[in-house]
Design a protein around this motif. Structure first.
Motif, PDB file in Angstrom:
ATOM      1  N   GLY A   1       0.787  -1.218   0.000  1.00 17.87           N
ATOM      2  CA  GLY A   1       0.000   0.000   0.000  1.00 17.87           C
ATOM      3  C   GLY A   1       0.820   1.269   0.000  1.00 17.87           C
ATOM      4  O   GLY A   1       0.295   2.356  -0.279  1.00 17.87           O
TER       5      GLY A   1
ATOM      6  N   SER B   1       4.231   3.683  -1.276  1.00 13.54           N
ATOM      7  CA  SER B   1       4.895   3.993  -2.550  1.00 13.54           C
ATOM      8  C   SER B   1       6.403   4.006  -2.370  1.00 13.54           C
ATOM      9  O   SER B   1       6.904   4.355  -1.298  1.00 13.54           O
TER      10      SER B   1
ATOM     11  N   SER C   1       1.301   2.540  -4.470  1.00 18.38           N
ATOM     12  CA  SER C   1       0.434   1.537  -3.847  1.00 18.38           C
ATOM     13  C   SER C   1       0.970   0.128  -4.127  1.00 18.38           C
ATOM     14  O   SER C   1       0.298  -0.704  -4.747  1.00 18.38           O
TER      15      SER C   1
END
Lengths: 109, 115
Positions: free
Chosen positions: B16, B18, B83
């Motif tokens: 989830g 980056s 993500s």
């Protein structure tokens, strides 16, 4: 971009000369032939590049016949440290590379 | 010879989040850089072509909104995996096109693990 075909794997022994042949039947007039070496978990390393006939540098020779539909990478007197994957690629304008499966060379003592 | 660096060399992140990967040409200017992904025991797969000052060109099947590429200078391109999910775990490799137009120099790669 011309597709390349090369043997999936090859075995050799230390001290031998190894020749890896690659076919690229659809090579275009302005394309170059380039070979890379890759060790596990590392980026590919440039070995040699040629357009026609024969090219030689300190690590390898590249033989390209007149029709340029194939090429042969020659590694003289391989050692254990030459165990790696070798990729043959055709490079056109813009430098875009499409990697094939490569040839996994295993050098044995 | 031409040198290309990548940072970080390996990164672990949670699902989830980056992750940004940098690719730098250290001793030459590169108007074109490329990003590849390589799964274990597989060949390199070209993801996108990064051109300085313009939008990247993505290969078929690569989601541009998931893999954001920025090439803001002649020596730096970045790849941001947004993500991230465990299936994004892979070895990411960049390359820079030499000024001759035919030589491509590769970075050492970045190992991404998404937990």
């Amino acid at each position: 971009l011309a597709k390349t075909t090369q043997p999936i794997s090859m075995d050799s022994y230390e001290g031998q000369e190894v020749n890896i042949t690659c076919s690229h039947n659809n090579i275009a007039t302005n394309d170059y032939i380039t070979w890379y070496q890759q060790f596990p978990s590392q980026g590919p390393r440039f070995i040699i590049q040629g357009y026609k006939t024969k090219v030689t540098n300190e690590v390898a020779s590249l033989f390209i016949p007149a029709d340029r539909k194939s090429s042969t990478l020659s590694l003289p007197r391989v050692s254990l440290s030459d165990t790696a994957v070798y990729y043959c690629l055709v490079v056109g304008q813009g430098g875009k590379l499409i990697f094939g499966q490569g040839t996994e060379l295993s050098v044995k003592p | 010879g031409a040198v290309v660096s990548q940072h970080p060399s390996r990164v672990i992140c949670k699902s989830g989040t980056s992750v940004k990967i940098e690719c730098r040409s250290l001793d030459f200017q590169a108007t074109t850089m490329f990003w590849y992904r390589q799964f274990p025991k597989q060949s390199l797969m070209l993801m996108a072509t990064s051109n300085e000052g313009s939008k990247a060109t993505y290969e078929q099947g690569v989601e541009k909104d998931k893999f954001l590429i920025n090439h803001a200078s002649l020596t730096l391109s970045t790849l941001t995996v947004t993500s991230a999910h465990p299936e994004d775990s892979s070895f990411y490799i960049c390359s820079a096109l030499g000024q001759g137009g035919n030589e491509q120099y590769f970075g050492p790669g970045t190992r991404l693990t998404v937990t």
